[in-house]
Design a protein around this motif. Structure first.
Motif, PDB file in Angstrom:
ATOM      1  N   TRP A 216      33.968  14.788 -33.488  1.00 15.60           N
ATOM      2  CA  TRP A 216      33.241  15.467 -32.426  1.00 15.60           C
ATOM      3  C   TRP A 216      31.769  15.031 -32.479  1.00 15.60           C
ATOM      4  N   LYS A 217      31.042  15.339 -31.417  1.00 15.28           N
ATOM      5  CA  LYS A 217      29.618  15.017 -31.401  1.00 15.28           C
ATOM      6  C   LYS A 217      28.860  16.037 -30.556  1.00 15.28           C
ATOM      7  N   THR A 218      27.560  16.104 -30.776  1.00 19.15           N
ATOM      8  CA  THR A 218      26.693  16.969 -29.982  1.00 19.15           C
ATOM      9  C   THR A 218      25.817  16.106 -29.081  1.00 19.15           C
ATOM     10  N   ILE A 219      25.852  16.394 -27.783  1.00 18.88           N
ATOM     11  CA  ILE A 219      25.072  15.629 -26.816  1.00 18.88           C
ATOM     12  C   ILE A 219      24.297  16.593 -25.916  1.00 18.88           C
ATOM     13  N   GLN A 220      23.382  16.057 -25.139  1.00 14.59           N
ATOM     14  CA  GLN A 220      22.698  16.872 -24.146  1.00 14.59           C
ATOM     15  C   GLN A 220      23.599  17.051 -22.923  1.00 14.59           C
ATOM     16  N   ALA A 221      23.433  18.174 -22.242  1.00 13.53           N
ATOM     17  CA  ALA A 221      24.278  18.463 -21.083  1.00 13.53           C
ATOM     18  C   ALA A 221      24.225  17.352 -20.046  1.00 13.53           C
ATOM     19  N   MET A 222      23.044  16.784 -19.823  1.00 14.50           N
ATOM     20  CA  MET A 222      22.914  15.750 -18.794  1.00 14.50           C
ATOM     21  C   MET A 222      23.588  14.443 -19.201  1.00 14.50           C
ATOM     22  N   LYS A 226      26.616  14.986 -14.409  1.00 14.15           N
ATOM     23  CA  LYS A 226      25.496  15.149 -13.482  1.00 14.15           C
ATOM     24  C   LYS A 226      25.200  16.633 -13.317  1.00 14.15           C
ATOM     25  N   ILE A 227      23.907  16.982 -13.307  1.00 17.48           N
ATOM     26  CA  ILE A 227      23.492  18.375 -13.146  1.00 17.48           C
ATOM     27  C   ILE A 227      22.432  18.448 -12.039  1.00 17.48           C
ATOM     28  N   THR A 228      22.627  19.338 -11.084  1.00 17.12           N
ATOM     29  CA  THR A 228      21.625  19.555 -10.043  1.00 17.12           C
ATOM     30  C   THR A 228      21.298  21.049  -9.976  1.00 17.12           C
ATOM     31  N   ILE A 229      20.267  21.372  -9.202  1.00 18.28           N
ATOM     32  CA  ILE A 229      19.788  22.751  -9.082  1.00 18.28           C
ATOM     33  C   ILE A 229      19.796  23.155  -7.611  1.00 18.28           C
ATOM     34  N   GLY A 230      20.101  24.423  -7.352  1.00 18.12           N
ATOM     35  CA  GLY A 230      20.146  24.914  -5.979  1.00 18.12           C
ATOM     36  C   GLY A 230      18.767  25.157  -5.382  1.00 18.12           C
ATOM     37  N   LYS A 231      18.770  25.692  -4.167  1.00 18.19           N
ATOM     38  CA  LYS A 231      17.511  25.892  -3.445  1.00 18.19           C
ATOM     39  C   LYS A 231      17.675  27.010  -2.419  1.00 18.19           C
ATOM     40  N   THR A 232      16.582  27.720  -2.153  1.00 17.32           N
ATOM     41  CA  THR A 232      16.563  28.776  -1.141  1.00 17.32           C
ATOM     42  C   THR A 232      15.646  28.367   0.015  1.00 17.32           C
ATOM     43  N   VAL A 280      24.773  20.534  -1.747  1.00 15.96           N
ATOM     44  CA  VAL A 280      26.097  21.099  -1.517  1.00 15.96           C
ATOM     45  C   VAL A 280      27.031  20.514  -2.564  1.00 15.96           C
ATOM     46  N   VAL A 281      27.645  21.390  -3.356  1.00 11.21           N
ATOM     47  CA  VAL A 281      28.476  20.921  -4.471  1.00 11.21           C
ATOM     48  C   VAL A 281      29.946  20.946  -4.074  1.00 11.21           C
ATOM     49  N   PRO A 282      30.748  20.053  -4.643  1.00 13.44           N
ATOM     50  CA  PRO A 282      32.183  20.016  -4.302  1.00 13.44           C
ATOM     51  C   PRO A 282      32.977  21.079  -5.038  1.00 13.44           C
ATOM     52  N   ARG A 283      34.193  21.292  -4.582  1.00 13.82           N
ATOM     53  CA  ARG A 283      35.132  22.198  -5.250  1.00 13.82           C
ATOM     54  C   ARG A 283      35.301  21.758  -6.709  1.00 13.82           C
ATOM     55  N   GLY A 284      35.331  22.727  -7.603  1.00 16.78           N
ATOM     56  CA  GLY A 284      35.516  22.425  -9.022  1.00 16.78           C
ATOM     57  C   GLY A 284      34.233  22.324  -9.806  1.00 16.78           C
ATOM     58  N   THR A 285      33.087  22.366  -9.121  1.00 11.62           N
ATOM     59  CA  THR A 285      31.800  22.316  -9.818  1.00 11.62           C
ATOM     60  C   THR A 285      31.589  23.609 -10.600  1.00 11.62           C
ATOM     61  N   ILE A 286      31.084  23.487 -11.832  1.00 10.97           N
ATOM     62  CA  ILE A 286      30.767  24.672 -12.636  1.00 10.97           C
ATOM     63  C   ILE A 286      29.337  25.103 -12.328  1.00 10.97           C
ATOM     64  N   GLU A 308      18.044  28.659  -6.229  1.00  9.04           N
ATOM     65  CA  GLU A 308      17.395  27.861  -7.272  1.00  9.04           C
ATOM     66  C   GLU A 308      17.554  28.435  -8.677  1.00  9.04           C
ATOM     67  N   ALA A 309      18.204  29.574  -8.810  1.00  2.76           N
ATOM     68  CA  ALA A 309      18.441  30.168 -10.124  1.00  2.76           C
ATOM     69  C   ALA A 309      19.757  29.709 -10.738  1.00  2.76           C
ATOM     70  N   ILE A 310      20.440  28.780 -10.055  1.00  2.00           N
ATOM     71  CA  ILE A 310      21.778  28.361 -10.484  1.00  2.00           C
ATOM     72  C   ILE A 310      21.838  26.843 -10.615  1.00  2.00           C
ATOM     73  N   ALA A 311      22.365  26.378 -11.746  1.00  2.00           N
ATOM     74  CA  ALA A 311      22.548  24.949 -11.991  1.00  2.00           C
ATOM     75  C   ALA A 311      24.000  24.561 -11.709  1.00  2.00           C
ATOM     76  N   HIS A 312      24.193  23.289 -11.333  1.00  2.00           N
ATOM     77  CA  HIS A 312      25.521  22.785 -10.967  1.00  2.00           C
ATOM     78  C   HIS A 312      25.942  21.699 -11.955  1.00  2.00           C
ATOM     79  N   PHE A 313      27.083  21.870 -12.577  1.00  2.00           N
ATOM     80  CA  PHE A 313      27.625  20.879 -13.506  1.00  2.00           C
ATOM     81  C   PHE A 313      28.829  20.205 -12.838  1.00  2.00           C
ATOM     82  N   TYR A 314      28.711  18.920 -12.545  1.00  2.00           N
ATOM     83  CA  TYR A 314      29.780  18.175 -11.869  1.00  2.00           C
ATOM     84  C   TYR A 314      30.698  17.593 -12.947  1.00  2.00           C
ATOM     85  N   VAL A 315      31.885  18.162 -13.098  1.00  2.00           N
ATOM     86  CA  VAL A 315      32.774  17.765 -14.195  1.00  2.00           C
ATOM     87  C   VAL A 315      34.135  17.352 -13.656  1.00  2.00           C
TER      88      VAL A 315
END
Length: 405
Positions: A216-222, A226-232, A280-286, A308-315
């Motif tokens: 196993w290994k430890t990595i940064q989330a990015m 891919k990680i993006t942030i929302g907006k209002t 706009v994130v696709p279905r399945g985004t965390i 903007e308080a929510i991050a999107h993880f595309y997995v």
């Protein structure tokens, strides 16, 4: 059908009451207290986990809640939140309510509180509440104005019949929510057995180095995805927001107790997405909340946008369940540099947060082990969505007397 109308105050058992305020030194233990968070997250309030405060017997008596009490939001940062109504139901222990809320206790000899909970959810009720809202930066209602609104007063038989019909939908919703809780607990038990207790398949023949399998290994989330942030869009420009036909727009309150997100309280128009460069994130985004309320996790069931308080993880599919469980169990306090975690977390910290990444074989086996649980959770939440839609379609017609049960 035409129903009699009366002033709301004519139905009161006693005067309405604003909640209790206690300084921070009284917080952390004692009596459960209903806050704005519970009000915005739940229609029925009673057996949820809540914050606790120390109160005297006199305060508990003055600000205590009982079955059937209606609670209204005195203030909100958004207009749609001001005056939001919930009802106390299945109260599990003595509880009080905070100063941002108004308690209305109705006379059950002449009216059914559950009927009025549903009435305030209908177009007619929301219209009456909307007429009371004032304020610029913070929207609010006053108890002195609330008691003067006009409400319908059908006979008790009609009130009870309508309430009993609508509660059938909410009871089915609650049953599905209980199933979801059991299924999620099962998935989390497997996660903890494999990745916390390190009793994953083949662990007997795996070498452990520094508390972690050497594969196993430890990595940064990015580095993982891919990680993006929302907006209002500007709140002052209300035309960016719509009730229907737009792109679902997720706020933190939408993520409460949801593994899969099907719907949201607000939507954005297509023009709002384009002109304000909203992701706009696709279905399945965390989705992960990282401001104010840190650490709520959900999976987008369809194309969605967020604030903007929510991050999107595309997995991809094989890692989705693992990352959902990992983020749900992550101790976000370790990322903060101050005692106020909500002020310490930002998008840069989220993108660089550590992710323990097992080897591909273990990840694939975990995916195969829990995917049926997540599929059942998704089906239960789909049932909840459909039941909510059916109830909300019938609600205005029942509350206007257009149709009879």
């Amino acid at each position: 059908m035409s129903w009699k109308k009366v002033k709301f105050k004519d139905l009161y058992e006693e005067d309405s009451k604003n909640g209790i305020y206690k300084s921070s030194k009284f917080h952390g233990y004692g009596t459960k207290i209903v806050n704005m968070g519970e009000l915005f997250s739940y229609g029925f309030i009673g057996n949820q986990e809540m914050r606790r405060i120390v109160v005297s017997d006199k305060e508990r008596q003055a600000f205590g809640l009982k079955e059937g009490d209606l609670l209204f939001a005195r203030r909100s940062l958004v207009e749609s939140g001001a005056g939001k109504c919930s009802i106390v139901r299945n109260l599990s222990e003595p509880s009080v309510f905070e100063s941002s809320l108004i308690r209305v206790r109705l006379n059950e000899k002449i009216c059914n509180p559950l009927f009025y909970y549903y009435w305030f959810r209908s177009h007619s009720g929301k219209e009456q509440i909307s007429s009371l809202v004032n304020g610029v930066n913070v929207k609010g209602i006053k108890s002195s104005s609330l008691k003067e609104i006009d409400v319908v007063l059908p006979d008790m038989s009609t009130q009870n019949t309508i309430s009993n019909f609508l509660i059938l939908f909410d009871n089915l919703i609650e049953n599905n929510q209980k199933q979801i809780k059991l299924l999620e607990e099962a998935a989390q038990r497997i996660y903890k057995e494999w990745f916390v207790d390190l009793r994953f398949p083949g662990h007997e023949n795996t070498e452990i180095e520094n508390g972690m399998p050497n594969t196993w290994k430890t990595i940064q989330a990015m580095e993982l995805c891919k990680i993006t942030i929302g907006k209002t869009p500007p709140r002052s420009e209300s035309y960016w927001f719509t009730d229907k036909g737009g792109i679902p727009w997720v706020s933190i309150s939408d993520m409460n107790d949801a593994v899969f997100l099907f719907n949201t309280k607000e939507q954005l128009t297509g023009e709002a997405i384009k002109r304000n460069s909203v992701k706009v994130v696709p279905r399945g985004t965390i989705l992960l909340s990282f401001k104010l309320t840190v650490g709520r996790v959900a999976i987008a069931e369809k194309k969605m946008a967020t604030n903007e308080a929510i991050a999107h993880f595309y997995v991809d599919d094989t890692i989705r369940e693992y990352l959902f469980c990992y983020l749900s169990n992550f101790n976000f306090d370790v990322l903060g540099s101050t005692s106020s975690i909500s002020k310490a977390i930002n998008s840069k910290i989220v993108k660089s947060m550590p992710i323990v990444l097992p080897d591909n074989e273990t990840l694939t086996k975990f995916h195969d082990k829990v995917k049926s649980l997540f599929l059942k959770i998704e089906n239960c939440q789909k049932n909840i969505y459909m039941l909510s839609e059916a109830r909300d379609r019938l609600l205005p017609k029942l509350m206007s007397g257009e149709i009879e049960v």
